[in-house]
Design an enzyme around this catalytic site. Structure first.
Site, PDB file in Angstrom:
ATOM      1  N   SER A 143      38.737  41.832  42.491  1.00 31.59           N
ATOM      2  CA  SER A 143      38.460  42.786  41.405  1.00 31.59           C
ATOM      3  C   SER A 143      38.179  44.161  41.985  1.00 31.59           C
ATOM      4  CB  SER A 143      37.222  42.322  40.629  1.00 31.59           C
ATOM      5  OG  SER A 143      36.808  43.321  39.728  1.00 31.59           O
ATOM      6  N   TYR A 156      27.973  38.903  39.759  1.00 32.53           N
ATOM      7  CA  TYR A 156      29.439  38.754  39.754  1.00 32.53           C
ATOM      8  C   TYR A 156      30.102  39.570  40.866  1.00 32.53           C
ATOM      9  CZ  TYR A 156      34.220  39.515  37.881  1.00 32.53           C
ATOM     10  OH  TYR A 156      35.584  39.617  37.711  1.00 32.53           O
ATOM     11  N   LYS A 160      33.145  38.808  43.979  1.00 33.91           N
ATOM     12  CA  LYS A 160      34.477  39.415  44.069  1.00 33.91           C
ATOM     13  C   LYS A 160      34.655  40.102  45.421  1.00 33.91           C
ATOM     14  CE  LYS A 160      36.089  37.626  40.675  1.00 33.91           C
ATOM     15  NZ  LYS A 160      37.348  36.883  40.660  1.00 33.91           N
TER      16      LYS A 160
HETATM   17  N1  LIG Z   1      39.746  40.544  32.872  1.00 29.36           N
HETATM   18  C1  LIG Z   1      39.318  41.451  33.762  1.00 29.36           C
HETATM   19  O1  LIG Z   1      38.995  42.613  33.419  1.00 29.36           O
HETATM   20  C2  LIG Z   1      39.229  41.102  35.189  1.00 29.36           C
HETATM   21  C3  LIG Z   1      39.308  39.802  35.640  1.00 29.36           C
HETATM   22  N2  LIG Z   1      39.217  39.556  36.981  1.00 29.36           N
HETATM   23  C4  LIG Z   1      39.307  38.197  37.474  1.00 29.36           C
HETATM   24  O2  LIG Z   1      40.496  37.623  37.022  1.00 29.36           O
HETATM   25  C5  LIG Z   1      40.361  36.212  37.021  1.00 29.36           C
HETATM   26  C6  LIG Z   1      40.949  35.663  35.739  1.00 29.36           C
HETATM   27  O3  LIG Z   1      40.169  36.111  34.662  1.00 29.36           O
HETATM   28  P1  LIG Z   1      40.746  36.497  33.226  1.00 29.36           P
HETATM   29  O4  LIG Z   1      42.165  36.124  33.126  1.00 29.36           O
HETATM   30  O5  LIG Z   1      40.336  37.879  32.955  1.00 29.36           O
HETATM   31  O6  LIG Z   1      39.821  35.598  32.287  1.00 29.36           O
HETATM   32  P2  LIG Z   1      40.119  34.293  31.403  1.00 29.36           P
HETATM   33  O7  LIG Z   1      38.800  33.836  30.931  1.00 29.36           O
HETATM   34  O8  LIG Z   1      41.170  34.613  30.418  1.00 29.36           O
HETATM   35  O9  LIG Z   1      40.726  33.269  32.458  1.00 29.36           O
HETATM   36  C7  LIG Z   1      39.934  32.595  33.389  1.00 29.36           C
HETATM   37  C8  LIG Z   1      40.370  31.161  33.412  1.00 29.36           C
HETATM   38  O10 LIG Z   1      39.623  30.472  34.428  1.00 29.36           O
HETATM   39  C9  LIG Z   1      39.124  29.290  33.838  1.00 29.36           C
HETATM   40  N3  LIG Z   1      37.909  28.822  34.483  1.00 29.36           N
HETATM   41  C10 LIG Z   1      36.654  29.311  34.345  1.00 29.36           C
HETATM   42  N4  LIG Z   1      35.804  28.592  35.060  1.00 29.36           N
HETATM   43  C11 LIG Z   1      36.520  27.608  35.654  1.00 29.36           C
HETATM   44  C12 LIG Z   1      36.178  26.524  36.492  1.00 29.36           C
HETATM   45  N5  LIG Z   1      34.909  26.304  36.871  1.00 29.36           N
HETATM   46  N6  LIG Z   1      37.170  25.703  36.918  1.00 29.36           N
HETATM   47  C13 LIG Z   1      38.445  25.912  36.527  1.00 29.36           C
HETATM   48  N7  LIG Z   1      38.827  26.916  35.724  1.00 29.36           N
HETATM   49  C14 LIG Z   1      37.864  27.752  35.292  1.00 29.36           C
HETATM   50  C15 LIG Z   1      38.843  29.683  32.402  1.00 29.36           C
HETATM   51  O11 LIG Z   1      38.674  28.533  31.604  1.00 29.36           O
HETATM   52  P3  LIG Z   1      37.766  28.663  30.279  1.00 29.36           P
HETATM   53  O12 LIG Z   1      38.504  29.603  29.378  1.00 29.36           O
HETATM   54  O13 LIG Z   1      37.736  27.262  29.773  1.00 29.36           O
HETATM   55  O14 LIG Z   1      36.449  29.200  30.727  1.00 29.36           O
HETATM   56  C16 LIG Z   1      40.080  30.476  32.080  1.00 29.36           C
HETATM   57  O15 LIG Z   1      41.150  29.670  31.694  1.00 29.36           O
HETATM   58  C17 LIG Z   1      38.881  35.928  37.217  1.00 29.36           C
HETATM   59  O16 LIG Z   1      38.658  35.533  38.557  1.00 29.36           O
HETATM   60  C18 LIG Z   1      38.225  37.281  36.970  1.00 29.36           C
HETATM   61  O17 LIG Z   1      37.030  37.436  37.685  1.00 29.36           O
HETATM   62  C19 LIG Z   1      39.077  40.545  37.896  1.00 29.36           C
HETATM   63  C20 LIG Z   1      39.005  41.827  37.492  1.00 29.36           C
HETATM   64  C21 LIG Z   1      39.053  42.214  36.113  1.00 29.36           C
HETATM   65  C1  LIG Z   2      35.287  40.940  33.124  1.00 27.54           C
HETATM   66  C2  LIG Z   2      35.063  42.411  33.308  1.00 27.54           C
HETATM   67  O1  LIG Z   2      35.479  43.102  32.180  1.00 27.54           O
HETATM   68  C3  LIG Z   2      35.836  42.909  34.440  1.00 27.54           C
HETATM   69  O2  LIG Z   2      35.631  42.064  35.529  1.00 27.54           O
HETATM   70  C4  LIG Z   2      35.928  42.732  36.584  1.00 27.54           C
HETATM   71  O3  LIG Z   2      36.016  42.231  37.671  1.00 27.54           O
HETATM   72  C5  LIG Z   2      36.165  44.165  36.266  1.00 27.54           C
HETATM   73  O4  LIG Z   2      35.497  44.966  37.151  1.00 27.54           O
HETATM   74  C6  LIG Z   2      35.651  44.304  34.889  1.00 27.54           C
HETATM   75  O5  LIG Z   2      34.303  44.666  34.885  1.00 27.54           O
END
Ligand SMILES: NC(=O)C1=CN([C@@H]2O[C@H](COP(=O)(O)OP(=O)(O)OC[C@H]3O[C@@H](n4cnc5c(N)ncnc54)[C@H](OP(=O)(O)O)[C@@H]3O)[C@@H](O)[C@H]2O)C=CC1
Ligand SMILES: C[C@H](O)[C@@H]1OC(=O)[C@H](O)[C@@H]1O
Length: 253
Positions: A143, A156, A160
Site C-alpha cells: 500500500s 494497519y 503494509k
Molecule cells: N482498497 C484500498 O484502498 C487499498 C487496499 N489495499 C490492499 O489491497 C488488498 C485487497 O483489498 P481490497 O480489494 O481493497 O479489499 P476487499 O475487502 O474488497 O478484498 C479483500 C479480500 O480479502 C479477503 N480476506 C480478508 N481477510 C481474509 C483472511 N483472513 N483470509 C482470506 N481472505 C481474507 C476478504 O474477504 P471478506 O470480504 O470475507 O473479508 C476479501 O475478499 C488488501 O491487502 C488491502 O490492504 C492496499 C491499498 C489500498
Molecule cells: C483501506 C484504505 O482505504 C486504504 O488502505 C490503504 O492501504 C490505503 O492507504 C487506504 O488508506
C-alpha cells in the site's frame, strides 16, 4: 496475451482488487486459482467468468492467517492445475480505529491476516516454485500506507510496510531460483474494505483533492500493474515497489 499458458494464484481473490486481478489474469491467458474466506457458492459467478474466457480455475476456502491454509491452497493448485507461475498475496483487512483505545485483539488480527498471512502464503508459494524449478513471479499487494501514515490505521500501516519489506528480502532470497518478488502500492481504491470510511463524503473529497489524476482508484487500476509484474515483460524487475495511486504520494504542494 501477457500470461498465456501460465498458472496464476491469488489470495483474497473473491472481492475488490483481487477479483479484478484474477479476471485480468484470465483475460491474459492464465489459469487462475483463488483463495478467500467466502463460501464456494459466493465465487461461482467469478469462476464462470474465468471459464467463459477459456481458462481453468479453482477455489480454495481458507483463512490466510492460518499456516495450514497456505499448505492446502498449494496442494490444491498442484493437484488440480499442475503448477504455479505467478503468485499474488493480496488478502487483507483494514479495520479503521483510533490509536489510543485500539483493542489489542484488533492489532493482533490485523497483523495475523496482513503480515503473517502474507508470509505463510509467500513462503509456501516459493517452496512450490523452487520444487518446480522453472522460476516464477511473486507479487504482494502492499500500500501507499507502507510509506505514509494514517491516524486510524496505526495497526494497519506497519503491516503494509512489512509486506513491502518482505518482497525486498524475498527478492534476494529467491533471485537465485529465478523467482522475482515485487510489491504494488495502491493508493485509495474504492472496494468493500473502505466503503464505510469513504461514505464520509468530506473525507472522500479531501482524498480526491490530493490526487493529481483527480479521482480515487478502481480495482481494475491494479489489475494491469499486477499482471505486468507477473509477466515476462517485467523479467528484470525484482525487489521493486510500484505505486499505483494516481500520483497522490508525490503531491506535496
Ligand atoms: N482498497 C484500498 O484502498 C487499498 C487496499 N489495499 C490492499 O489491497 C488488498 C485487497 O483489498 P481490497 O480489494 O481493497 O479489499 P476487499 O475487502 O474488497 O478484498 C479483500 C479480500 O480479502 C479477503 N480476506 C480478508 N481477510 C481474509 C483472511 N483472513 N483470509 C482470506 N481472505 C481474507 C476478504 O474477504 P471478506 O470480504 O470475507 O473479508 C476479501 O475478499 C488488501 O491487502 C488491502 O490492504 C492496499 C491499498 C489500498
Ligand atoms: C483501506 C484504505 O482505504 C486504504 O488502505 C490503504 O492501504 C490505503 O492507504 C487506504 O488508506
Amino acid at each position: 496475451m501477457l500470461l498465456e499458458g501460465k498458472i496464476f494464484a491469488i489470495t483474497g481473490g473473491a472481492s475488490g482488487i483481487g477479483k479484478a486481478a484474477a479476471l485480468e489474469a484470465a483475460r491474459q491467458g492464465a489459469d487462475v486459482a483463488i483463495t478467500d474466506l467466502v463460501s464456494a457458492e459466493a465465487v461461482q459467478q467469478l469462476l464462470r467468468e474465468i471459464g467463459d474466457l477459456g481458462r481453468r480455475s479453482l477455489y480454495y476456502r481458507g483463512d490466510v492467517a492460518l499456516a495450514e491454509t497456505a499448505l492446502g491452497f498449494m496442494a490444491a493448485i498442484e493437484s488440480q492445475l499442475g503448477g504455479l507461475d505467478v503468485f499474488v498475496s493480496n488478502a487483507g483487512i483494514c479495520p479503521f480505529h483510533a490509536f489510543l483505545d485500539l483493542p489489542a485483539e484488533t492489532l493482533r488480527q490485523t497483523v495475523e491476516v496482513n503480515l503473517l498471512g502474507a508470509y505463510f502464503m509467500v513462503q509456501e508459494a516459493a517452496r512450490f516454485m523452487v520444487r518446480q524449478g522453472r522460476g516464477g513471479a511473486i507479487i504482494a499487494v502492499s500500500s501507499i500506507s507502507a510509506l505514509v501514515g494514517g491516524a486510524y490505521q496505526t495497526h494497519y500501516t506497519p503491516t503494509k510496510a512489512g509486506v513491502h519489506s518482505l518482497m525486498q528480502s524475498t527478492a534476494i532470497a529467491l533471485g537465485p531460483h529465478g523467482i522475482r518478488c515485487n510489491s504494488v502500492l495502491p493508493g485509495t481504491i474504492r472496494t468493500p474494505i473502505n466503503a464505510d470510511d469513504l461514505a464520509d463524503e468530506t473525507k472522500a473529497q479531501g482524498l480526491i483533492d490530493r490526487i493529481p489524476l483527480g479521482r480515487l482508484g478502481e480495482p481494475e487500476d491494479l489489475a494491469g500493474p499486477i499482471v505486468f509484474l507477473g509477466s515476462s515483460l517485467a523479467g528484470y524487475v525484482t525487489g521493486a515497489a510500484l505505486l499505483v495511486d494516481g500520483g497522490c504520494f508525490v503531491n506535496l504542494q
